[in-house]
Design a protein around this motif. Structure first.
Motif, mmCIF file in Angstrom:
data_model
loop_
_atom_site.group_PDB
_atom_site.id
_atom_site.type_symbol
_atom_site.label_atom_id
_atom_site.label_comp_id
_atom_site.label_asym_id
_atom_site.label_seq_id
_atom_site.Cartn_x
_atom_site.Cartn_y
_atom_site.Cartn_z
ATOM 1 N N ASP A 145 37.174 30.296 33.867
ATOM 2 C CA ASP A 145 37.372 30.984 35.145
ATOM 3 C C ASP A 145 38.842 30.844 35.526
ATOM 4 O O ASP A 145 39.248 29.883 36.164
ATOM 5 C CB ASP A 145 36.474 30.392 36.229
ATOM 6 C CG ASP A 145 36.566 31.172 37.548
ATOM 7 O OD1 ASP A 145 37.423 32.076 37.643
ATOM 8 O OD2 ASP A 145 35.791 30.872 38.475
ATOM 9 N N HIS A 146 39.639 31.805 35.100
ATOM 10 C CA HIS A 146 41.083 31.741 35.339
ATOM 11 C C HIS A 146 41.429 31.873 36.816
ATOM 12 O O HIS A 146 42.513 31.469 37.241
ATOM 13 C CB HIS A 146 41.788 32.849 34.545
ATOM 14 C CG HIS A 146 41.698 32.666 33.052
ATOM 15 N ND1 HIS A 146 42.420 31.699 32.386
ATOM 16 C CD2 HIS A 146 40.959 33.309 32.106
ATOM 17 C CE1 HIS A 146 42.145 31.760 31.081
ATOM 18 N NE2 HIS A 146 41.263 32.724 30.892
ATOM 19 N N SER A 147 40.523 32.430 37.616
ATOM 20 C CA SER A 147 40.832 32.650 39.023
ATOM 21 C C SER A 147 41.080 31.338 39.771
ATOM 22 O O SER A 147 41.812 31.302 40.761
ATOM 23 C CB SER A 147 39.699 33.430 39.704
ATOM 24 O OG SER A 147 38.527 32.628 39.815
ATOM 25 N N PRO A 171 33.520 35.000 38.393
ATOM 26 C CA PRO A 171 34.479 34.039 38.940
ATOM 27 C C PRO A 171 33.909 33.323 40.157
ATOM 28 O O PRO A 171 33.002 33.830 40.831
ATOM 29 C CB PRO A 171 35.681 34.922 39.308
ATOM 30 C CG PRO A 171 35.576 36.095 38.399
ATOM 31 C CD PRO A 171 34.104 36.344 38.232
ATOM 32 N N ASP A 183 34.859 32.696 43.249
ATOM 33 C CA ASP A 183 34.820 33.324 44.572
ATOM 34 C C ASP A 183 33.704 34.356 44.664
ATOM 35 O O ASP A 183 33.049 34.498 45.704
ATOM 36 C CB ASP A 183 36.178 33.937 44.932
ATOM 37 C CG ASP A 183 36.631 34.979 43.927
ATOM 38 O OD1 ASP A 183 36.094 35.019 42.804
ATOM 39 O OD2 ASP A 183 37.538 35.764 44.260
#
Length: 415
Positions: free
Chosen positions: A34-36, A299, A301
């Motif tokens: 999850d790069h976010s 992600p 969020d």
């Protein structure tokens, strides 16, 4: 891991300057990325990303699978002969785990910093993978730094241990590493009281004063959007990975029966994340395919958004050894969403106690079909009156990530 990420997010504002050493995501292998979440790292925090030496590339080539296994093989409901062989190799040649190949890279990164004249007041190692704790063990030996070992899960008692088919020498070595970490760390952090009890019994040299329960939590900044439960359906949402070991089949039967009794109430299920094939078959057997939405990993969020757009939240504790101490990180985000929570798991467990303490629900044993059905019937009756079943603000403020980081800072600075 969100736990470490959130600590790092709040530490600078609380007077602690962290340096993070981790694996370059382009050089490591993970079941999910999850790069976010990287956007939450403060600009002032130095993050050193190293190479690593792992066997997972070979695993994917030999098994033909694009996804590597989770720590407990939760994403492998069916295993081939090659996969079973890999489990044996992992359990007997990679001790404590197959991530140990990173240790030399991490230790070299620290050595480079020390060679440049840098000094540190403390080191925190978080696991699993429990091989990361051997880094703390070596740093303690080399530099004498204050060491906090953060153990999020059991080690030699972790629920999938039997699947590894460890030989007696492998079990002995694994247990030896575990004892060394527990005995030589200055502070041992656990996420639940039952896990603390489990570790405390590993050696006669251990004392209660060394152990501190620092649970997972929720970040208040993740819950700034308003709750918006649907008005056209009673929607029950589960987020994260779920496999057959969670034993929700009787709950699914209760949902099906509740729909049969109350066809005028649109009762729906939504799973966001990895749903094992066996659970999907259970949904089919219960006749719930037309009432169920399956969504892949999203992600963080977006995952929180799904919680806020639900009527009720579903969680389950796997039916495995030592599950009384399993306290999933997501339960705190469930609490922050202020929704009723249906939990399938052992009565009297840490998760059950937490839900009842906060007034969000309780855990129903895996075989408590009638109780589950009664709970659903109550929710249906309440929904008919008002489709918004949100609870009053729950008493969960002490589980905010900032509050928990404040507790961590006190332990870091303790003389």
């Amino acid at each position: 891991m969100q736990r470490s990420l959130k600590f790092v997010k709040h530490l600078p504002a609380l007077g602690v300057e962290p340096t993070v050493i981790t694996v370059d995501p382009e050089r490591g292998a993970y079941p999910v990325l999850d790069h976010s979440l990287a956007a939450e790292i403060p600009a002032s925090v130095r993050v050193l990303r190293t190479g690593t030496s792992e066997p997972f590339g070979s695993y994917k080539k030999l098994t033909g699978r694009q996804q590597i296994p989770y720590g407990g093989f939760a994403n492998e409901s069916k295993t081939s002969l090659v996969q079973r062989a890999f489990k044996f190799v992992r359990g007997n040649l990679f001790i404590p785990d197959a991530r140990r190949g990173w240790n030399a890279h991490a230790l070299q990164a620290v050595a480079d910093l020390v060679a440049q004249g840098e000094q540190f007041d403390a080191v925190l190692t978080s696991s699993p993978p429990h091989s990361s704790q051997l880094i703390g063990l070596e740093l303690k030996r080399r530099y004498g730094w204050r060491w906090l070992a953060d153990l999020r899960d059991p080690w030699t008692d972790i629920y999938y241990k039997a699947e590894l088919n460890q030989t007696a020498p492998a079990r002995w070595l694994d247990a030896r590493y575990e004892r060394q970490v527990l005995e030589q760390a200055d502070i041992v952090l656990t996420t639940s009281a039952d896990t603390k009890r489990l570790f405390l019994g590993k050696s006669g040299k251990l004392h209660d004063s060394k152990f501190h329960v620092l649970p997972n939590g929720y970040d208040e900044s993740d819950f700034l959007l308003p709750s918006s439960p649907p008005t056209d359906a009673l929607l029950i949402t589960h987020t994260g990975t779920i496999s057959e070991t969670y034993h929700i089949e009787l709950l699914l039967s209760a949902v099906a029966e509740c729909r049969r009794r109350h066809p005028e109430v649109p009762l729906r299920l939504r799973f966001v994340g990895k749903v094992a094939e066996g659970v999907q078959r259970q949904l089919t057997a219960a006749g719930l395919n037309d009432a169920t939405e399956l969504l892949p990993f999203v992600p963080h969020d977006e995952s929180v958004g799904f919680l806020l757009r639900s009527t009720v939240l579903l969680m389950a504790i796997p039916d495995v050894a030592h599950n009384f101490g399993i306290l999933p990180g997501k339960v705190f985000e469930y609490l922050a969403a202020n929704k009723p929570i249906i939990c399938v798991g052992p009565t009297g467990s840490d998760a059950d106690n937490l839900l009842q303490e906060c007034g969000a629900g309780r855990a129903w044993p895996y075989d408590a079909y009638e109780d589950m059905l009664e709970c659903l019937e109550t929710l249906v009756a309440q929904w008919r009156v008002n489709p918004n079943l949100d609870l009053p603000a729950l008493s969960h403020a002490r589980y905010s990530r900032r509050s928990l980081t404040e507790q961590l800072v006190k332990l870091v600075k303790r003389s």
